[in-house]
Design a protein around this motif. Structure first.
Motif, PDB file in Angstrom:
ATOM      1  N   PHE A  77       0.785  -1.242  -0.048  1.00 44.11           N
ATOM      2  CA  PHE A  77      -0.102   0.141  -0.105  1.00 44.11           C
ATOM      3  C   PHE A  77       0.916   1.206  -0.016  1.00 44.11           C
ATOM      4  O   PHE A  77       1.765   1.384   0.690  1.00 44.11           O
ATOM      5  CB  PHE A  77      -1.186  -0.006   1.136  1.00 44.11           C
ATOM      6  CG  PHE A  77      -0.578   0.091   2.424  1.00 44.11           C
ATOM      7  CD1 PHE A  77      -0.596   1.127   3.352  1.00 44.11           C
ATOM      8  CD2 PHE A  77       0.170  -1.246   3.051  1.00 44.11           C
ATOM      9  CE1 PHE A  77       0.009   0.927   4.676  1.00 44.11           C
ATOM     10  CE2 PHE A  77       0.647  -1.370   4.388  1.00 44.11           C
ATOM     11  CZ  PHE A  77       0.544  -0.189   5.228  1.00 44.11           C
ATOM     12  N   THR A  83      -4.250   1.405   8.170  1.00 43.51           N
ATOM     13  CA  THR A  83      -4.276   0.639   7.100  1.00 43.51           C
ATOM     14  C   THR A  83      -3.730  -0.775   6.912  1.00 43.51           C
ATOM     15  O   THR A  83      -4.340  -1.636   6.369  1.00 43.51           O
ATOM     16  CB  THR A  83      -3.559   1.595   5.717  1.00 43.51           C
ATOM     17  OG1 THR A  83      -4.307   2.837   5.578  1.00 43.51           O
ATOM     18  CG2 THR A  83      -3.757   0.756   4.413  1.00 43.51           C
ATOM     19  N   ARG A  84      -2.705  -0.756   7.393  1.00 45.06           N
ATOM     20  CA  ARG A  84      -2.083  -2.125   7.692  1.00 45.06           C
ATOM     21  C   ARG A  84      -2.910  -3.208   8.434  1.00 45.06           C
ATOM     22  O   ARG A  84      -3.114  -4.277   8.051  1.00 45.06           O
ATOM     23  CB  ARG A  84      -0.563  -2.160   8.179  1.00 45.06           C
ATOM     24  CG  ARG A  84       0.163  -3.435   8.105  1.00 45.06           C
ATOM     25  CD  ARG A  84       1.753  -3.324   8.546  1.00 45.06           C
ATOM     26  NE  ARG A  84       2.244  -4.336   8.098  1.00 45.06           N
ATOM     27  CZ  ARG A  84       2.352  -5.544   8.884  1.00 45.06           C
ATOM     28  NH1 ARG A  84       1.801  -5.540  10.251  1.00 45.06           N
ATOM     29  NH2 ARG A  84       2.979  -6.508   8.303  1.00 45.06           N
ATOM     30  N   LEU A 123      -7.935   3.224  -1.406  1.00 40.56           N
ATOM     31  CA  LEU A 123      -8.196   3.296   0.186  1.00 40.56           C
ATOM     32  C   LEU A 123      -8.263   4.748   0.521  1.00 40.56           C
ATOM     33  O   LEU A 123      -7.191   5.378   0.624  1.00 40.56           O
ATOM     34  CB  LEU A 123      -6.978   2.901   0.988  1.00 40.56           C
ATOM     35  CG  LEU A 123      -6.346   1.238   0.670  1.00 40.56           C
ATOM     36  CD1 LEU A 123      -5.326   0.877   1.285  1.00 40.56           C
ATOM     37  CD2 LEU A 123      -7.711   0.251   0.971  1.00 40.56           C
ATOM     38  N   ARG A 131      -6.206  -3.012   8.755  1.00 46.23           N
ATOM     39  CA  ARG A 131      -7.245  -3.380   8.060  1.00 46.23           C
ATOM     40  C   ARG A 131      -6.838  -4.342   7.035  1.00 46.23           C
ATOM     41  O   ARG A 131      -7.626  -5.326   6.884  1.00 46.23           O
ATOM     42  CB  ARG A 131      -7.889  -2.253   7.116  1.00 46.23           C
ATOM     43  CG  ARG A 131      -8.373  -0.903   8.057  1.00 46.23           C
ATOM     44  CD  ARG A 131      -8.663   0.234   7.657  1.00 46.23           C
ATOM     45  NE  ARG A 131      -9.445   0.268   6.360  1.00 46.23           N
ATOM     46  CZ  ARG A 131      -9.556   0.927   5.495  1.00 46.23           C
ATOM     47  NH1 ARG A 131      -8.506   2.234   5.624  1.00 46.23           N
ATOM     48  NH2 ARG A 131     -10.247   1.225   4.443  1.00 46.23           N
ATOM     49  N   ILE A 135      -3.467   4.742  -1.136  1.00 46.76           N
ATOM     50  CA  ILE A 135      -4.129   5.782  -0.063  1.00 46.76           C
ATOM     51  C   ILE A 135      -4.366   7.026  -0.650  1.00 46.76           C
ATOM     52  O   ILE A 135      -3.580   7.708  -1.148  1.00 46.76           O
ATOM     53  CB  ILE A 135      -3.375   5.662   1.351  1.00 46.76           C
ATOM     54  CG1 ILE A 135      -3.071   4.354   1.717  1.00 46.76           C
ATOM     55  CG2 ILE A 135      -4.122   6.703   2.173  1.00 46.76           C
ATOM     56  CD1 ILE A 135      -2.306   4.466   3.077  1.00 46.76           C
TER      57      ILE A 135
END
Length: 474
Positions: free
Chosen positions: A255, A274-275, A397, A277, A358
């Motif tokens: 990501f 984010t990681r 994201l 998720r 992102i």
């Protein structure tokens, strides 16, 4: 669970039936603005098993746009002969930002582009934000990557099929083969790229306004890898090098997060969340590509060397995990062209192997140069990314809004039910704190990173004081 991309105008069942790598009976939850699909099933995607019986996509399975990555640097054994050939060609002088574009194209960031755009490529980029390939497919290409020349250079080139490109320091940089020269309509280019011709657009003032009235396209042959010798070249990993590093770390998801500002704890919260998720979605080893922009930026942005030092402190202080983070420089210049430019930023990361991107509020945006408002709608960037042609395989994201929680005394995700408890600290406000020596609230940024910023602005003020003319009393 696993995640895949879909187009807003296609039926989910069509996507599954048309993709031979996906075999599932699934329940779908689809939001066309985030391009997320949740799969409640055991599935096979590329044959790589993930946690909980799910399978996941390795970064190495995300193909570059248009196929294999281009590598436009001449092999070392051929360089002497090419250099001798280039000496006898008409010369075109590159500016500093032109050289940055040579770097970008030569490494495959703009894959499958192989040089500065010819007219048909330029028109497709300018009017459609994409290229149609020979097989009928599309790749995203939202920014024209072009080289401008003036009347004198055009006359000197004449009917020569090839020209040599000379760097700002006068050294031979590249050969441009099978050249095509066409008109540079600056007003059309500016209006379609930025949506305005208002004065004060940084890239326009720096690059386009003083440029010549002609554009020259052709295939690049770069005589040596582009180096800047600024102590940061080890951070300038090419798409090929990044892909190797992702596979070395056994990444099953990558990501990417781009920024042109120092990293504060709100950014870190977003990246760490984010990681988390992605782990919940079934990925075993998501890797963060922290990818600051390294080309041209406007004068009031924090310089690259200061940002890189600040980023290193963020890792040293443990705000981000060095084991799951790769910090590298994205060599592109910055346009500040909002939804048009953010497509370029996302597309380039596909070529580097990232399968998640992102996107935040007002990506690649700026304040209007003559009015007190944002130049672009702050939500349009993420919406455009969800619909843009050629970005179908990239998972978007959306940014969760982070602000300073005055009750918890740390950066946290904004809770509208208690909005009065949150303090929004903009990049402008952050720079103001550092410039005046005022400390931000505790928990806004790691101490090591904040110290780097304060020292930078102190040195800047010292330089400005030294440049003030002396006042003589009579």
């Amino acid at each position: 669970m696993a995640v895949m991309s879909v187009r807003p105008h296609l039926q989910i069942t069509q996507i599954v039936s048309q993709n031979p790598r996906i075999h599932t009976k699934a329940t779908f939850h689809y939001n066309p603005l985030t391009r997320f699909v949740s799969l409640r099933s055991s599935m096979s995607v590329g044959g790589v098993k993930g946690r909980g019986g799910c399978s996941v996509i390795r970064s190495s399975l995300i193909d570059p746009d248009g196929g294999a990555l281009v590598d436009l640097v001449v092999p070392e054994r051929e360089r002497a002969a090419r250099r001798a050939e280039a000496e006898g060609m008409p010369k075109v002088r590159l500016g500093k930002i032109d050289l940055e574009w040579v770097h970008v194209v030569s490494e495959g960031w703009a894959n499958p582009l192989r040089g500065f755009m010819r007219e048909d490529q330029y028109l497709q980029s300018l009017h459609f934000n994409s290229f149609r390939l020979d097989d009928g497919s599309f790749v995203n290409m939202s920014l024209p990557i072009v080289l401008a020349i003036d009347d004198e250079a055009k006359e000197a080139i004449g009917t020569s099929p090839d020209v040599a490109l000379v760097g700002p320091d006068g050294d031979l940089v590249a050969i441009l083969r099978s050249v095509e020269i066409y008109k540079h309509n600056k007003e059309e280019r500016i209006a379609r790229t930025w949506g305005t011709t208002a004065p004060g657009l940084p890239y326009v003032d720096e690059v386009i306004a003083p440029a010549g009235n002609w554009l020259i396209g052709g295939d690049l042959e770069v005589l040596e890898p582009i180096k800047y010798n600024d102590g940061l070249d080890h951070y300038r990993l090419s798409p090929r090098q990044l892909r190797k590093e992702f596979d070395k770390r056994q990444a099953d998801a990558v990501f990417a997060f781009q920024l042109r500002n120092p990293v504060h704890n709100g950014h870190a919260l977003l990246m760490n969340d984010t990681r988390r998720r992605l782990l919940e979605l079934g990925y075993k080893n998501p890797i963060l590509l922290l990818h600051p922009l390294g080309g041209f930026v406007k004068a009031d942005d924090v310089p690259l060397d200061v940002r890189m030092e600040q980023h290193s402190k963020v890792l040293e202080d443990g705000v981000l995990d060095p084991e799951t983070t790769i910090v590298a420089i994205f060599p592109s210049p910055m346009h500040y062209a909002g939804p048009t430019e953010v497509q370029w930023h996302a597309k380039a990361r596909i070529n580097a192997g990232a399968n998640f991107y992102i996107v935040g509020r007002d990506p690649a945006g700026m304040g209007h140069p003559t009015e007190k408002r944002d130049l672009y709608d702050p939500d349009h960037g993420k919406k455009v990314l969800s619909m843009a042609p050629g970005l179908e395989k990239l998972n978007i994201l959306p940014f969760r809004v982070a602000a300073y929680d005055t009750v918890a005394k740390k950066m946290a995700f904004f809770d509208p039910s208690r909005a009065k408890d949150f303090l929004f600290i903009s990049g402008t406000k952050m720079r103001s704190y550092a410039r005046t020596g005022e400390n931000p609230p505790d928990g806004f940024m790691c101490p090591g990173g904040w110290k780097v910023l304060v020292q930078y602005y102190e040195s800047l003020q010292a330089e400005e004081a030294d440049q003030q003319p002396a006042v003589l009393s009579v």
